[in-house]
Design an enzyme around this catalytic site. Structure first.
Site, PDB file in Angstrom:
ATOM      1  N   LYS A   1       0.848  -1.191   0.000  1.00  0.00           N
ATOM      2  CA  LYS A   1       0.000   0.000   0.000  1.00  0.00           C
ATOM      3  C   LYS A   1       0.881   1.238   0.000  1.00  0.00           C
ATOM      4  O   LYS A   1       2.056   1.209   0.379  1.00  0.00           O
ATOM      5  CB  LYS A   1      -0.937   0.027   1.212  1.00  0.00           C
ATOM      6  CG  LYS A   1      -0.239   0.032   2.584  1.00  0.00           C
ATOM      7  CD  LYS A   1       0.235   1.392   3.055  1.00  0.00           C
ATOM      8  CE  LYS A   1       0.862   1.315   4.466  1.00  0.00           C
ATOM      9  NZ  LYS A   1       1.547   2.575   4.847  1.00  0.00           N
TER      10      LYS A   1
ATOM     11  N   ASP B   1      -2.801  -1.211  10.334  1.00  0.00           N
ATOM     12  CA  ASP B   1      -2.921  -1.259   8.876  1.00  0.00           C
ATOM     13  C   ASP B   1      -3.554  -2.548   8.363  1.00  0.00           C
ATOM     14  O   ASP B   1      -3.881  -2.641   7.175  1.00  0.00           O
ATOM     15  CB  ASP B   1      -1.544  -1.101   8.215  1.00  0.00           C
ATOM     16  CG  ASP B   1      -1.018   0.323   8.278  1.00  0.00           C
ATOM     17  OD1 ASP B   1      -1.776   1.221   8.693  1.00  0.00           O
ATOM     18  OD2 ASP B   1       0.157   0.532   7.928  1.00  0.00           O
TER      19      ASP B   1
END
Length: 294
Positions: A12, A137
């Site tokens: 990401k 996350d």
């Protein structure tokens, strides 16, 4: 017992990262835009009946039982009460401590893969809840969508972002997240903005997307500062997460290729395409369709 399963664990980027406050427990309140990439690690899973969780290869400097992959598998065992185990093989491509979410993504892929291999069907909300106990996350990878995030990064709203090509540059330096969040030059009081304004790329005083961790990381690592200066010559380069990886959005794969040919040999870099839906979920959809047909 179901067949083996191989799945991606994508990286990401934090397209923007604002620190808007600090909580009483010491955690920082964030506003960020997560974008998934089409590049990352790959994990291979095979179920076993004796309850053992075995990860190979063991990563240098990371104890087997402390690896987020193993912790995710054992957490799922504990919460579901299953007696099954798994052999897991990791093809590691993402750097440690790079801000690309590699460990969190590996954990999310493990939760989703074993949920299927062990026939648990816990559902994404429950898997994301378990993932949050492993790291802030992890939920964004469980849900597998580009997202606007608040809180410590766990309050997610799916968004649709542009999907440019990126060059991601690793200066070869691991940045310790606690060192960044305790740094005296870290901005901790950026005024909150709305999601709509963030999506327009507008921060306060008309500035474009930015990462509030960047100044502190540059102070901590001259290598990162040098690499960021170099990459900024090609476009609006920025730090992702707390670093140390940097990225630059580009309008074409050809531009990415031209930059990669100029990267110094002491740096590591790759190109990737931004995604709004995770390659992990694309792969799971294909797996589920094939399972229905078999």
């Amino acid at each position: 017992m179901k067949a083996r399963l191989s799945l991606p664990a994508p990286a990401k980027l934090n397209r923007m990262l604002h620190i808007v406050g600090r909580r009483a427990d010491g955690y920082h309140e964030l506003q960020t835009l997560f974008q998934i990439l089409d590049r990352g690690d790959t994990l291979h899973f095979a179920p076993r009946e004796d309850g053992v969780i075995q990860l190979q290869p063991v990563m240098a400097g990371v104890d087997h039982d402390a690896n987020l992959i193993v912790r995710a598998a054992r957490l799922l065992q504990h919460e579901s009460g299953t007696s099954l185990g798994a052999n897991i093989r990791l093809e590691k491509r993402l750097p440690l401590g790079g801000g690309l979410g590699g460990g969190s993504s590996d954990a999310a892929t493990t939760l989703l893969a074993l949920d299927r291999l062990w026939s648990l069907s816990l559902g994404l909300p429950r898997l994301a809840e378990l993932g949050l106990s492993l790291g802030a996350d992890v939920p964004v990878f469980v849900y597998g969508r580009s997202a606007w995030a608040e809180g410590i990064g766990e309050r997610l709203t799916p968004v649709t972002l542009e999907t440019p090509w990126f060059v991601v540059l690793n200066p070869g330096e691991e940045i310790a997240t606690p060192a960044v969040f305790s740094h005296p030059e870290l901005t901790r009081n950026t005024p909150p903005i709305s999601m709509a304004r963030a999506l327009r790329g507008e921060a306060e005083q008309g500035r474009a997307w930015r990462n509030d961790c960047e100044a502190a990381v540059k102070r901590l690592s001259p290598k990162v500062a040098q690499a960021l200066d170099w990459l900024s010559a090609f476009g609006p380069a920025m730090l992702t997460g707390t670093g140390s990886c940097l990225f630059c959005p580009l309008t074409s794969e050809q531009k990415a290729d031209r930059i990669l040919r100029r990267v110094d040999s002491h740096w590591h870099a790759f190109k990737a395409r931004g995604c709004n839906t995770s390659p992990l979920h694309d792969a799971l959809d294909i797996h589920d369709e094939m399972s229905l047909m078999s």
